[in-house]
Design an enzyme around this catalytic site. Structure first.
Site, short mmCIF file in Angstrom:
data_model
loop_
_atom_site.label_atom_id
_atom_site.label_comp_id
_atom_site.label_asym_id
_atom_site.label_seq_id
_atom_site.Cartn_x
_atom_site.Cartn_y
_atom_site.Cartn_z
N HIS A 73 0.80 -0.90 0.47
CA HIS A 73 -0.20 0.04 -0.02
C HIS A 73 1.30 1.42 -0.26
O HIS A 73 0.10 2.32 0.30
CB HIS A 73 -0.81 0.42 1.93
CG HIS A 73 -2.09 -1.13 1.74
ND1 HIS A 73 -2.65 -1.46 0.17
CD2 HIS A 73 -2.30 -2.16 2.14
CE1 HIS A 73 -3.90 -2.33 0.30
NE2 HIS A 73 -3.09 -3.20 1.78
N ASP B 97 -2.08 -11.00 -2.34
CA ASP B 97 -2.71 -10.26 -0.85
C ASP B 97 -4.19 -10.29 -0.93
O ASP B 97 -5.05 -9.55 -2.46
CB ASP B 97 -2.21 -8.69 -0.60
CG ASP B 97 -2.73 -8.28 0.90
OD1 ASP B 97 -2.16 -8.64 1.43
OD2 ASP B 97 -3.73 -7.45 0.48
N HIS C 5 -6.07 -7.04 -0.58
CA HIS C 5 -6.17 -6.03 -0.46
C HIS C 5 -5.51 -5.61 -2.07
O HIS C 5 -4.35 -5.87 -1.90
CB HIS C 5 -5.75 -4.93 0.11
CG HIS C 5 -6.37 -4.99 1.43
ND1 HIS C 5 -6.39 -6.27 2.65
CD2 HIS C 5 -7.80 -5.15 2.05
CE1 HIS C 5 -6.83 -6.24 3.71
NE2 HIS C 5 -7.95 -5.65 3.50
N ASP D 265 -4.46 -13.07 3.46
CA ASP D 265 -5.57 -12.34 4.11
C ASP D 265 -6.75 -12.48 3.61
O ASP D 265 -7.68 -12.44 2.95
CB ASP D 265 -6.15 -10.95 4.10
CG ASP D 265 -4.81 -9.94 3.20
OD1 ASP D 265 -3.87 -10.78 1.93
OD2 ASP D 265 -4.66 -9.21 3.67
C1 SP5 Z 1 -1.00 -5.08 3.62
C2 SP5 Z 1 -2.76 -5.40 4.07
O1 SP5 Z 1 -2.88 -6.58 4.22
N1 SP5 Z 1 -2.72 -4.14 4.39
C3 SP5 Z 1 -4.31 -4.07 4.62
C4 SP5 Z 1 -4.81 -2.42 5.48
C5 SP5 Z 1 -6.39 -2.28 5.74
N2 SP5 Z 1 -6.83 -1.59 6.64
C6 SP5 Z 1 -8.21 -1.45 6.09
C7 SP5 Z 1 -8.86 -2.97 6.61
C8 SP5 Z 1 -10.57 -2.42 6.36
C9 SP5 Z 1 -10.99 -3.40 7.11
N3 SP5 Z 1 -12.14 -3.81 6.27
C10 SP5 Z 1 -13.20 -4.33 7.63
C11 SP5 Z 1 -14.26 -5.78 6.63
C12 SP5 Z 1 -14.08 -6.56 7.63
N4 SP5 Z 1 -14.93 -7.62 7.48
ZN ZN Z 2 -4.30 -7.50 2.38
#
Ligand code: SP5
Ligand code: ZN
Length: 363
Positions: free
Chosen positions: A182, A216, A218, A305
């Site tokens: 990120h 990943d 995300h 994840d």
């Molecule tokens: C490196 C990495 O995996 N960074 C991820 C950062 C995510 N931060 C925001 C998370 C938003 C979480 N949404 C929660 C939904 C629950 N199911």
């Molecule tokens: Zn992630």
């Protein structure tokens, strides 16, 4: 004995990661334990070492400032160094403004609270001795140990890359923590500070074209931004649809690369809840694109994840899925640096990494 590994995969790990351990993150008004915690990489290291699948080395080389500057703006690198070193003082200063001095400690992390948007004209406050703000969200706080941890994390990726470039090994595992995908040329966020995978990919350019596979959960918005207009690097990512998931602003299928690099970004967003069959179908598409690009080396942004029990992801991959992914990537028969990104089901991470690397090593 079964499954003795003749040639364990060289892995690079620094205990410096533990110098960075933010206590909490802020989720819609609630403070919860910071998901990106030290036990993540310790679990992976202990478990993989016990299997004999990897051989753990301290980073043999420190990534230099000059090599960081191939990926990140000098102002951002300076910000990471100075804000890490000055975090406690910066927090104390802000607390004083709220009459909260009594709460300040030397172990405080500085959490960004202003996120300048593109629509805000580019004017940046001179607050904090003229330091700019670089964070695009509140999930990348800086404390006194953050710089050393992120520098050592990038050095793990760098050392793995050098081991491959030197011919010591064909593939390696950079056990990075904090993660990096990120983090962009001039931004941090999402638990990421320096883009370990991008730093590695830049070094691999000495071999020829490079592909980055980002698996990943995300979207790797930082990596995409770094290589947006770089025709020699293919960035290919499978991730949760940004229309419904973090990071929301990037990772859409229509993003295919800048004017000088059309077609060298591939985004394959999948709906929340995607299970193995849907994931592997997308992975086939991704592999075909990687093969058509004929890279000389590969960087894998490896997140766990996507696991079915991950606390912040919704995909439904399991141990068997990771074994398949490892096999499929290994079958490309390229030099590969595996770079650890996310994955937050802490107790499962060692097992998931084992499944993945058994797929890679075919054992
Ligand atoms: C490196 C990495 O995996 N960074 C991820 C950062 C995510 N931060 C925001 C998370 C938003 C979480 N949404 C929660 C939904 C629950 N199911
Ligand atoms: Zn992630």
């Amino acid at each position: 004995m079964e499954n003795l590994i003749a040639h364990p995969l060289p892995a690079f790990f620094s205990s410096d990661h533990a110098l960075h351990a933010p206590p909490v993150e802020f989720i819609h008004g609630k403070l919860v334990p910071y998901h990106e915690m030290p036990q993540r990489i310790e679990n992976i290291r202990q478990h993989l070492e016990s299997t004999g699948l990897i051989q753990v080395n301290q980073p043999s080389q420190k990534v230099t400032e000059a090599d960081l500057l191939r990926t990140h703006d000098a102002s951002m690198v300076a910000y990471l160094q100075t804000m890490s070193q000055g975090a406690a003082a910066a927090v104390r200063h802000d607390y004083a403004g709220y009459n909260m001095e009594a709460f300040a400690t030397d172990d405080d992390y500085f959490y960004a609270s202003v996120f300048p948007l593109a629509s805000m004209s580019g004017v940046v406050s001179q607050h904090m001795q003229g330091r700019k703000y670089f964070a695009f969200d509140g999930a990348a706080p800086l404390g006194k140990g953050t710089w050393q941890a992120v520098h050592s994390s990038a050095s793990a990726a760098w050392s793995g890359t050098q081991a491959i470039l030197n011919g010591q090994t064909r593939s390696a595992y950079a056990m990075c923590r904090p993660p990096g995908h990120h983090a962009g040329p001039n931004f941090i966020g999402g638990y990421c500070y320096l883009n370990n995978a991008a730093i590695a990919a830049k070094a691999f350019l000495s071999l020829g074209n490079v592909a980055i596979i980002d698996i990943d959960y995300h979207h790797g918005n930082g990596t995409q931004a770094i290589f947006w207009d770089e025709p020699r690097v293919l960035f290919a990512s499978i991730h949760a649809d940004p229309a419904q998931e973090y990071p929301a602003y990037a990772g859409y299928a229509g993003e295919t690369g800048g004017p000088g690099a059309q077609g060298t970004t591939l985004n394959l967003p999948l709906p929340p809840g995607t299970a193995e069959a849907g994931y592997l179908a997308a992975f086939d598409v991704l592999l075909a694109r990687v093969q058509a690009f004929s890279p000389a080396a590969l960087v894998v942004s490896l997140g766990f994840d996507t696991y079915k029990d991950d606390p912040i992801g919704t995909f439904k991959l399991d141990d068997g899925s990771y074994h398949k992914l490892g096999s499929l990537i290994s079958a490309l028969n390229l030099p590969v640096l595996y770079v650890q990104e996310g994955g937050y089901c802490v107790d499962a991470l060692g097992r998931l990494a084992e499944a993945f690397f058994r797929g890679v090593l075919d054992c």
